[in-house]
Structure formats: C-alpha cells, structure tokens
Design a protein around this motif. Structure first.
Motif, PDB file in Angstrom:
ATOM      1  N   ASN A   8       0.978  -1.060   0.317  1.00  0.00           N
ATOM      2  CA  ASN A   8       0.163   0.187  -0.193  1.00  0.00           C
ATOM      3  C   ASN A   8       1.386   1.255  -0.458  1.00  0.00           C
ATOM      4  O   ASN A   8       0.604   2.459  -0.909  1.00  0.00           O
ATOM      5  CB  ASN A   8      -1.049  -0.045   1.828  1.00  0.00           C
ATOM      6  CG  ASN A   8      -2.039  -0.742   0.822  1.00  0.00           C
ATOM      7  OD1 ASN A   8      -2.252  -2.014   0.185  1.00  0.00           O
ATOM      8  ND2 ASN A   8      -2.328  -1.415   2.318  1.00  0.00           N
ATOM      9  N   LYS A  11       2.043   1.769  -3.135  1.00  0.00           N
ATOM     10  CA  LYS A  11       1.211   2.790  -3.737  1.00  0.00           C
ATOM     11  C   LYS A  11       1.434   3.941  -4.074  1.00  0.00           C
ATOM     12  O   LYS A  11       0.980   4.601  -4.999  1.00  0.00           O
ATOM     13  CB  LYS A  11      -0.039   1.843  -4.013  1.00  0.00           C
ATOM     14  CG  LYS A  11      -0.529   2.024  -5.188  1.00  0.00           C
ATOM     15  CD  LYS A  11      -2.092   0.960  -5.275  1.00  0.00           C
ATOM     16  CE  LYS A  11      -2.694  -0.118  -3.757  1.00  0.00           C
ATOM     17  NZ  LYS A  11      -3.315  -1.395  -4.319  1.00  0.00           N
ATOM     18  N   GLU A  12       0.875   4.399  -2.493  1.00  0.00           N
ATOM     19  CA  GLU A  12       1.373   5.404  -2.265  1.00  0.00           C
ATOM     20  C   GLU A  12       2.002   6.827  -2.902  1.00  0.00           C
ATOM     21  O   GLU A  12       2.109   7.428  -3.037  1.00  0.00           O
ATOM     22  CB  GLU A  12       0.965   5.664  -0.938  1.00  0.00           C
ATOM     23  CG  GLU A  12      -0.854   5.390  -0.577  1.00  0.00           C
ATOM     24  CD  GLU A  12      -2.399   5.857  -0.878  1.00  0.00           C
ATOM     25  OE1 GLU A  12      -2.099   7.786  -1.746  1.00  0.00           O
ATOM     26  OE2 GLU A  12      -3.188   5.305  -1.970  1.00  0.00           O
ATOM     27  N   LYS A  15       2.237   7.060  -5.907  1.00  0.00           N
ATOM     28  CA  LYS A  15       1.130   8.750  -6.511  1.00  0.00           C
ATOM     29  C   LYS A  15       1.843   9.741  -5.926  1.00  0.00           C
ATOM     30  O   LYS A  15       2.415  10.767  -6.875  1.00  0.00           O
ATOM     31  CB  LYS A  15       0.474   8.764  -5.417  1.00  0.00           C
ATOM     32  CG  LYS A  15      -1.184   7.584  -6.355  1.00  0.00           C
ATOM     33  CD  LYS A  15      -2.447   7.704  -5.521  1.00  0.00           C
ATOM     34  CE  LYS A  15      -3.145   6.342  -5.787  1.00  0.00           C
ATOM     35  NZ  LYS A  15      -4.214   6.389  -4.426  1.00  0.00           N
ATOM     36  N   TYR A  79       1.422   2.078   4.653  1.00  0.00           N
ATOM     37  CA  TYR A  79      -0.058   2.621   4.879  1.00  0.00           C
ATOM     38  C   TYR A  79      -1.018   2.026   4.897  1.00  0.00           C
ATOM     39  O   TYR A  79      -1.211   0.517   4.236  1.00  0.00           O
ATOM     40  CB  TYR A  79      -0.094   3.146   3.237  1.00  0.00           C
ATOM     41  CG  TYR A  79      -0.609   4.523   3.083  1.00  0.00           C
ATOM     42  CD1 TYR A  79      -0.461   5.710   3.048  1.00  0.00           C
ATOM     43  CD2 TYR A  79      -2.286   3.924   2.486  1.00  0.00           C
ATOM     44  CE1 TYR A  79      -1.742   6.468   2.670  1.00  0.00           C
ATOM     45  CE2 TYR A  79      -2.580   5.159   2.494  1.00  0.00           C
ATOM     46  CZ  TYR A  79      -2.530   6.015   2.747  1.00  0.00           C
ATOM     47  OH  TYR A  79      -4.093   7.029   2.443  1.00  0.00           O
ATOM     48  N   TYR A  81      -5.674   1.363   4.623  1.00  0.00           N
ATOM     49  CA  TYR A  81      -7.121   2.263   4.235  1.00  0.00           C
ATOM     50  C   TYR A  81      -7.745   2.597   5.108  1.00  0.00           C
ATOM     51  O   TYR A  81      -8.710   3.011   4.959  1.00  0.00           O
ATOM     52  CB  TYR A  81      -7.316   1.070   3.008  1.00  0.00           C
ATOM     53  CG  TYR A  81      -6.339   1.851   1.846  1.00  0.00           C
ATOM     54  CD1 TYR A  81      -6.132   2.693   0.898  1.00  0.00           C
ATOM     55  CD2 TYR A  81      -5.260   0.916   1.438  1.00  0.00           C
ATOM     56  CE1 TYR A  81      -5.082   3.454  -0.073  1.00  0.00           C
ATOM     57  CE2 TYR A  81      -4.184   0.905   0.508  1.00  0.00           C
ATOM     58  CZ  TYR A  81      -4.090   2.745  -0.282  1.00  0.00           C
ATOM     59  OH  TYR A  81      -3.407   2.556  -1.462  1.00  0.00           O
TER      60      TYR A  81
END
Length: 100
Positions: A8, A11-12, A15, A79, A81
């Motif tokens: 996660n 992925k963040e 971004k 991270y 969610y």
C-alpha cells in the motif's frame, strides 16, 4: 541502511512521485523528533545530499535516508486504508513511530 515498505505504501508513494512538484525528487524519511530512546518520523519529497544513502526497496521505490541519523536505519513504511488511514512509519529495531 535498511528500509522496508508495504504494498500500500508503495502505491501511495508512487502517486506522490508522479505529481508535477515531485519532478527530480525522491521520497525522504526523516526524524521529526528525537527522544533519545526513540524517534518520530515523517516523509517528504526531497533531493539527495552528500550525507544520504539511496536505499532501494523491494517495491521498486528508492528512499532517501540520512546516514548521520541512526534512528533511520531499519525504518518500515506502511500505509493503511482502514481505521487510521494514512502512513505509519516505525523502526522496531531502534524504537520509533509516526502515524500520519
């Protein structure tokens, strides 16, 4: 120096790196407060300095760590969610955390 990130977080962070203002910059984990026996961490976009080690993670994202800051060695970026949505940066080998 060592640094791990979970899927996660990768992925963040990707971004963040894809944003325009990230042009030519990398992710830096740094110490916001040092309490002697543990530290608090945060992350930001930054450019490497001569004191930095560029640590390659197994998720294809390079992390900047200041080699003068002992608390950063072994840091783990996660991270989530759910629940407390956001980054959690810990270092179980040295003691320290951040939730953001």
């Amino acid at each position: 120096m060592q640094c791990k990130i979970n899927r996660n977080a990768a992925k963040e962070l990707k971004k963040m790196l894809d944003m325009e203002e990230a042009e030519g910059k990398m992710i830096r984990v740094y110490v916001t407060e040092n309490h002697g026996d543990h530290a608090h961490f945060d992350l930001k976009l930054d450019t490497p300095t001569e004191d930095d080690e560029i640590v390659k993670t197994d998720k294809g994202i390079d992390i900047l760590l200041d080699t003068k800051e002992d608390f950063l060695d072994g840091v783990w970026i996660k991270y989530f969610y759910v629940d407390n949505r956001g980054f959690e940066i810990t270092n179980t080998s040295k003691g320290g955390h951040h939730h953001h």
